[in-house]
Design an enzyme around this catalytic site. Structure first.
Site, PDB file in Angstrom:
ATOM      1  N   SER A   8       0.849  -1.190   0.000  1.00  0.00           N
ATOM      2  CA  SER A   8       0.000   0.000   0.000  1.00  0.00           C
ATOM      3  C   SER A   8       0.885   1.240   0.000  1.00  0.00           C
ATOM      4  O   SER A   8       1.811   1.351   0.804  1.00  0.00           O
ATOM      5  CB  SER A   8      -0.878   0.005   1.264  1.00  0.00           C
ATOM      6  OG  SER A   8      -1.357   1.316   1.500  1.00  0.00           O
ATOM      7  N   ASP A  33      -5.108   3.365  -1.631  1.00  0.00           N
ATOM      8  CA  ASP A  33      -6.220   3.595  -0.706  1.00  0.00           C
ATOM      9  C   ASP A  33      -6.909   4.918  -0.999  1.00  0.00           C
ATOM     10  O   ASP A  33      -6.255   5.960  -1.080  1.00  0.00           O
ATOM     11  CB  ASP A  33      -5.693   3.592   0.737  1.00  0.00           C
ATOM     12  CG  ASP A  33      -5.220   2.219   1.155  1.00  0.00           C
ATOM     13  OD1 ASP A  33      -6.065   1.306   1.196  1.00  0.00           O
ATOM     14  OD2 ASP A  33      -4.015   2.054   1.413  1.00  0.00           O
ATOM     15  N   MET A  66     -12.478   3.256   0.268  1.00  0.00           N
ATOM     16  CA  MET A  66     -13.097   3.389   1.599  1.00  0.00           C
ATOM     17  C   MET A  66     -13.945   4.645   1.552  1.00  0.00           C
ATOM     18  O   MET A  66     -13.642   5.672   2.181  1.00  0.00           O
ATOM     19  CB  MET A  66     -11.992   3.479   2.667  1.00  0.00           C
ATOM     20  CG  MET A  66     -11.327   2.136   2.898  1.00  0.00           C
ATOM     21  SD  MET A  66      -9.752   2.298   3.769  1.00  0.00           S
ATOM     22  CE  MET A  66      -8.686   2.605   2.373  1.00  0.00           C
TER      23      MET A  66
HETATM   24  C1  DX5 Z   1      -5.925   1.183   6.042  1.00  0.00           C
HETATM   25  C2  DX5 Z   1      -5.592   0.946   4.601  1.00  0.00           C
HETATM   26  C3  DX5 Z   1      -4.374   0.134   4.410  1.00  0.00           C
HETATM   27  C4  DX5 Z   1      -3.116   0.714   5.014  1.00  0.00           C
HETATM   28  C5  DX5 Z   1      -2.325  -0.438   5.561  1.00  0.00           C
HETATM   29  O1  DX5 Z   1      -7.244   1.509   6.211  1.00  0.00           O
HETATM   30  O2  DX5 Z   1      -6.654   0.276   3.936  1.00  0.00           O
HETATM   31  O3  DX5 Z   1      -4.178  -0.289   3.079  1.00  0.00           O
HETATM   32  O4  DX5 Z   1      -2.308   1.448   4.138  1.00  0.00           O
HETATM   33  O5  DX5 Z   1      -1.232   0.044   6.251  1.00  0.00           O
HETATM   34  P1  DX5 Z   1      -0.395  -0.878   7.236  1.00  0.00           P
HETATM   35  O6  DX5 Z   1       0.169  -2.010   6.420  1.00  0.00           O
HETATM   36  O7  DX5 Z   1       0.617   0.047   7.763  1.00  0.00           O
HETATM   37  O8  DX5 Z   1      -1.328  -1.396   8.311  1.00  0.00           O
HETATM   38 ZN    ZN Z   2      -6.207  -0.612   1.957  1.00  0.00          ZN
END
Ligand code: DX5
Ligand code: ZN
Length: 220
Positions: A8, A33, A66
């Site tokens: 991500s 994201d 999201m």
């Molecule tokens: C959080 C996002 C993730 C985020 C994950 O809501 O959907 O994709 O970037 O980050 P890490 O791997 O740091 O938990």
């Molecule tokens: Zn995500």
């Protein structure tokens, strides 16, 4: 089952986006994201950045929406070149219609579940999707701790997919690192999103490879 590593870029250095993307050229997908400050309490990225990721990412782009009203927005992300589009079950009005619309556009359709959303009501519509995203943190921010309490949901989802004779990927997102990826793979996940674990590493490319080997060793 294939193991898929999807870093991500939420916490990457956006001032050097193309360089950051080049560092993870061994990724299977680049996870982007999108947050609207309504579905989650944070605002992140959006159409211009997804477009830039599509342009500069060596790997295909996996958009994680999201946001409210994915019925309207998901096809727009498909149109701009994302290879996979994930929308949330809690936000979609007509998830089956939306999945079919994405498929018509040649894009992988993926349904995401927040931690408190059960898989059971979705079992009969699994066949409409290429992937189920089981959130392993509350969506909204990178750098949170992996929720071990999601492991039984991953197992139940894998069992339901097997029982239906389907080839649906299970993606996990949130707190994935060398400390947690084995447990997630063991439970039945095969697509691993890792944000801070990859971009905080000294060598992002090597971290992707390490995560891949660890997941492969625990996939069954
Ligand atoms: C959080 C996002 C993730 C985020 C994950 O809501 O959907 O994709 O970037 O980050 P890490 O791997 O740091 O938990
Ligand atoms: Zn995500």
């Amino acid at each position: 089952m294939s193991v898929v590593i999807s870093p991500s870029i939420l916490n990457c250095d956006f001032g050097h986006l193309a360089d950051e993307l080049a560092k993870i050229s061994n990724a299977d997908y680049t996870h982007v994201d999108i947050m609207d400050n309504h579905f989650v309490p944070n605002l992140a990225l959006g159409l211009p950045l997804a477009e830039a990721a599509v342009k500069y990412s060596p790997a295909p782009v996996d958009a994680h929406l999201m946001i409210e009203n994915p019925d309207h927005w998901a096809p727009i992300y498909a149109e701009l070149g994302c290879a996979s589009v994930t929308f949330h079950a809690e936000a979609a009005q007509a998830p089956v219609r939306l999945a079919r619309e994405l498929h018509k556009m040649g894009v992988r359709a993926s349904l995401a579940l927040r931690p408190a959303t059960p898989i059971e009501p979705c079992v009969d519509i699994l066949k409409e999707f290429d992937q189920i995203l089981i959130m392993t943190v509350e969506p909204g921010f990178g750098g949170q701790s992996f929720l071990d309490s999601m492991l039984p949901k991953i197992e139940r989802t894998r069992t339901a997919i097997r029982n239906a004779g389907l080839d649906v990927w299970i993606q996990v997102d949130g707190g994935i690192s060398q400390a947690t990826i084995e447990r997630a793979a063991q439970a039945g996940a095969n697509n691993f999103v890792a944000g801070s674990a990859v971009f905080a590493a000294d060598d992002a490319y090597a971290e992707v490879e390490t995560l891949r080997q660890m997941a492969l060793a625990h996939t069954h």
